[in-house]
Every structure is written in C-alpha cells, then in structure tokens.
Write an enzyme that holds these catalytic residues in place. Structure first.
Site, mmCIF file in Angstrom:
data_model
loop_
_atom_site.group_PDB
_atom_site.id
_atom_site.type_symbol
_atom_site.label_atom_id
_atom_site.label_comp_id
_atom_site.label_asym_id
_atom_site.label_seq_id
_atom_site.Cartn_x
_atom_site.Cartn_y
_atom_site.Cartn_z
ATOM 1 N N THR A 199 -12.021 5.220 -1.212
ATOM 2 C CA THR A 199 -12.274 6.230 -0.190
ATOM 3 C C THR A 199 -11.981 5.645 1.185
ATOM 4 O O THR A 199 -12.515 4.594 1.547
ATOM 5 C CB THR A 199 -13.734 6.706 -0.252
ATOM 6 O OG1 THR A 199 -13.997 7.226 -1.562
ATOM 7 C CG2 THR A 199 -13.990 7.783 0.788
ATOM 8 N N HIS A 200 -11.130 6.311 1.952
ATOM 9 C CA HIS A 200 -10.774 5.826 3.285
ATOM 10 C C HIS A 200 -11.871 6.147 4.291
ATOM 11 O O HIS A 200 -12.546 7.182 4.186
ATOM 12 C CB HIS A 200 -9.464 6.464 3.751
ATOM 13 C CG HIS A 200 -8.260 6.006 2.997
ATOM 14 N ND1 HIS A 200 -6.991 6.449 3.267
ATOM 15 C CD2 HIS A 200 -8.132 5.116 1.978
ATOM 16 C CE1 HIS A 200 -6.125 5.865 2.448
ATOM 17 N NE2 HIS A 200 -6.803 5.056 1.656
ATOM 18 N N LYS A 256 0.815 -1.215 0.000
ATOM 19 C CA LYS A 256 0.000 0.000 0.000
ATOM 20 C C LYS A 256 0.849 1.267 0.000
ATOM 21 O O LYS A 256 0.408 2.327 0.431
ATOM 22 C CB LYS A 256 -0.962 0.017 1.189
ATOM 23 C CG LYS A 256 -1.867 -1.195 1.293
ATOM 24 C CD LYS A 256 -2.616 -1.484 0.008
ATOM 25 C CE LYS A 256 -3.584 -0.386 -0.380
ATOM 26 N NZ LYS A 256 -4.297 -0.695 -1.654
ATOM 27 N N GLY A 301 2.512 2.201 -3.002
ATOM 28 C CA GLY A 301 2.526 2.697 -4.375
ATOM 29 C C GLY A 301 3.393 1.856 -5.281
ATOM 30 O O GLY A 301 3.840 2.307 -6.340
ATOM 31 N N GLY A 351 -7.363 4.020 -5.253
ATOM 32 C CA GLY A 351 -8.106 5.247 -4.995
ATOM 33 C C GLY A 351 -9.389 5.047 -4.200
ATOM 34 O O GLY A 351 -10.333 5.825 -4.335
#
Length: 402
Positions: free
Chosen positions: A368-369, A159, A161, A366
């Site tokens: 949403t957290h 996580k 990248g 992408g």
C-alpha cells in the site's frame, strides 16, 4: 577243491580289465565330489560381492562402522576383480547416497536476501519448494545443453514490473532465465564474461537465455559493456508512470527503513520554490528520455522493446504477446495462463514454470502506497511532462502518463 574254485573266480573278477577301469572311475568321481565340496565351503567364507542397498538402513554405531569396513573391503575386491571401466561410468552411483552438488546457479540464489535490500527482487521461483534429489536421469538431463551468454536482457526499470515480466516469460518452454539479478554490467563487470556465463542456465538449440537487472538502464557504462559482449543483444525495458514508480520506490525503501524523511521532503530541494531534487534516485530513474539517449549511442531502437508496466497489469497476455514477437518466439503464453488476484491487485499465473499450482509474486509486491499530497503529485506531473513527451517521440509510443 570248492574253496580253490571260489578263490580263482574272485581273482579273475578283481583283475578283469573292465572292472579295473570302473574301479578307477569310481575313485576319481569320489575325489571330484570331495574337491567340489571343499571349494563350496571355501567360497562360502569369501566376502559377498552383491551389494545390498538395504544394509545402509541398519542402526547402531558398531554396525555402521562394521558396514563401512566391509564395504571398503568389498570395493577393493571389486576393483581387483572387475575390468577397468570408462571414466564416465560410476560403479558406486547406484549404491551410495547422491552427493549434494552446488552450481553457481544455486550459490547465487542463496544471496537473494542480501540483494533484496537494494534491488527489487520479489519472490524467487520455486521458493520454499524442496528440490528433488539428483538421480541418474536428472544427472543425464543436467548434462544436456550448454551455458550461453544471454541473448536478451531486461535492463529496466526498477519498480516498473520487471519481476512480473520475467516470471511470466519463464512459462515459455523456449526461454531459460536466471532467477536472481546478476548485476554483472554494473557491479561485477571485473569478474569477466566467463564468470557471467557460468551464472546462466543450460539451454538447448533454439532456446533463449535471459536475465534481468533493472539498474542497467540507469548505469552509464552498461550500454557499452553489453555492446562489447554482443551488439545483437535484445533489450527489454519495462516502463511505468514515473510518478507512480517514484512513490513505489519510496514505499519499498520505507518498508525497510521507517525512519527516512517523508516523500515530500525528499522530492524538493526547496519546497517554497518547488524545485525538484533530481539527485534523488527515485526521481532520476523516471527521466526515461535521458537514460534512453545513452543506450541509443550503442543500440538501434529496433533492438529495444518498451513494455508498459500499466498494461502488464491490465492486459498481461497482450504485452507478453509483444515480447514473444520481439524475441522471435511462438506465442505460447496467452490469456489462459493468467487470472487476476483481487487481493493483490495484479495478475497471477495459473501454473508457474515447473509447477502445477497457481503462482503470484511475493508479499513484497502490492504494498500500500502512502498518501501523497495532490499538490506534490501535480508538481511532479509538471516536472516530468517534457521528459515524457520526448520519450514518447523517441519510442514512437504514447504511454498516456499525462
């Protein structure tokens, strides 16, 4: 008397030496014409040796079976009439349907879905695109180069990248990389280096073979195992604010298992005392200094490059420039290769490898957290601060997470 004269003349004509020769030549010519005619008639009944590609398009069960029998007969006849060819020449390659060849590289890509529940896969390159059928030229191209063990590995972090970095690097013509995560040095080490080599793509002289498996960074045995393969291996680590990384990690797990406990309850051993549960992997991965200590026992700092996950979003060309320099490659990937996708919130490629179309990472990127209480975030900030400071000191770079 007149009758006798005529008879004499006919007799003289019939037994003239010249006339006899002409008569024999005429008979021989007629015999030759007859033999030629007979031969042509016989040859017309022989199987045709010319292979017609269009015949395979005929329909009907009877015609198909008949064609197969006829083709078998022709193949047998051709094998008897034609000289024996070298083993690399395939007589039937231009006539038969190309066979489907499955490389180790294709078998591994079929297991992507099985791994996605455990690791951060993202969208595989060329997913959903139909591969061209192998032909004479493609077979020739596939024979170029050789499979080598990787000279560079993206070893972490989950996580952070890593998928984005690998997709961006694959634009470079001198980089060839495995699409799926091999997990050799943490899960499949018992399969041996030859098994690992077979997973790699073929490369030409001057090209670099790469792979990425983010879990290597937190696997205790991985540094020693990679060192055994080659002490010259270049290592790349994509790091990100450990708090944001932990929340992203939790978000991925939540998307697959909505019934898991809240982020807050998993973070603390005791919420009242504020004691952080370091046994939870989402928290443990972010203690970068601890994991780096293990790697520095086997590799010098000069062989490890740390890429900022935040800068990979805000300035992808700048970070890619550092990576290309680290790998000893010409800076080919520049600003012109990227555009920012406002919907996803991160950069995308204008043209991906092997494609003329824009390419963004998959829908798993992408997300949403969930909203995390500010008090929990601050507790985590205080927990990670000393580890971050040590990490800055070890790497000589302040990533600005505090």
């Amino acid at each position: 008397m007149e009758y006798s004269q005529i008879s004499h003349n006919l007799y003289a004509f019939s037994f003239s030496p010249v006339k006899n020769k002409l008569f024999l030549l005429g008979i021989m010519f007629l015999l030759w014409v007859y033999m030629l005619y007979s031969c042509v008639g016989y040859c017309a009944t022989m199987p045709n040796l010319v292979v017609d590609n269009n015949r395979g398009k005929e329909t009907g069960t009877g015609s198909v079976v008949g064609k197969r029998t006829e083709n078998n007969a022709r193949a047998d006849l051709m094998s008897r009439l034609l000289p024996r060819l070298p083993p690399w020449v395939d007589i039937e390659s231009d006539y038969d349907e190309p066979s489907v060849r499955t490389s180790s590289r294709d078998l591994l890509n079929k297991e992507v879905d099985a791994y996605r529940g455990v690791e951060d896969w993202g969208e595989m390159r060329g997913e959903g695109q139909r591969a061209p059928e192998p032909g004479a030229m493609s077979s020739f191209s596939n024979d170029l180069g050789s499979k080598k063990l990787p000279q560079a590995i993206i070893i972490g972090v989950k996580k952070g990248g890593t998928r984005a970095l690998l997709e961006f690097l694959r634009v470079h013509p001198d980089i060839r990389a495995v699409g799926a995560e091999p997990h050799f040095f943490d899960r499949n080490y018992e399969n041996g280096l030859e098994w690992y080599r077979e997973l790699m793509p073929k490369t030409l002289e001057g090209q670099i073979t790469m792979e990425k498996t983010p879990s290597y960074f937190v696997t205790r045995e991985a540094p020693a195992r990679i060192s055994v393969m080659s002490r010259d291996t270049k290592l790349i680590v994509v790091v990100r604010d450990p708090i944001t990384r932990a929340i992203s990690d939790y978000t991925q797990t939540l998307s697959k298992n909505p019934d898991i406990p809240t982020f807050e309850s998993l973070t603390f051993k005791n919420r009242t005392t504020g004691l952080i549960d370091t046994s939870w992997s989402a928290i443990q991965i972010g203690i970068y200094a601890k994991h780096l200590d293990n790697w520095l026992q086997y590799f010098p700092m000069g062989q490890i490059l740390f890429v900022s996950g935040e800068r990979l979003i805000s300035d992808p060309a700048g970070e890619l420039g550092r990576v290309q320099d680290f790998l000893g490659l010409k800076r080919i990937i520049t600003d012109k290769h990227f555009y920012f996708n406002q919907t996803k919130g991160f950069p995308c490629l204008k043209k991906a490898e092997g494609s003329s179309k824009p390419h963004c990472l998959g829908k798993t990127k992408g997300r949403t957290h969930p909203n995390i209480h500010p008090e929990v975030v601050q507790r985590l900030r205080d927990f990670y601060r000393p580890f971050n400071m040590k990490f800055y000191q070890m790497t000589g770079h302040n990533f600005g997470w505090d």
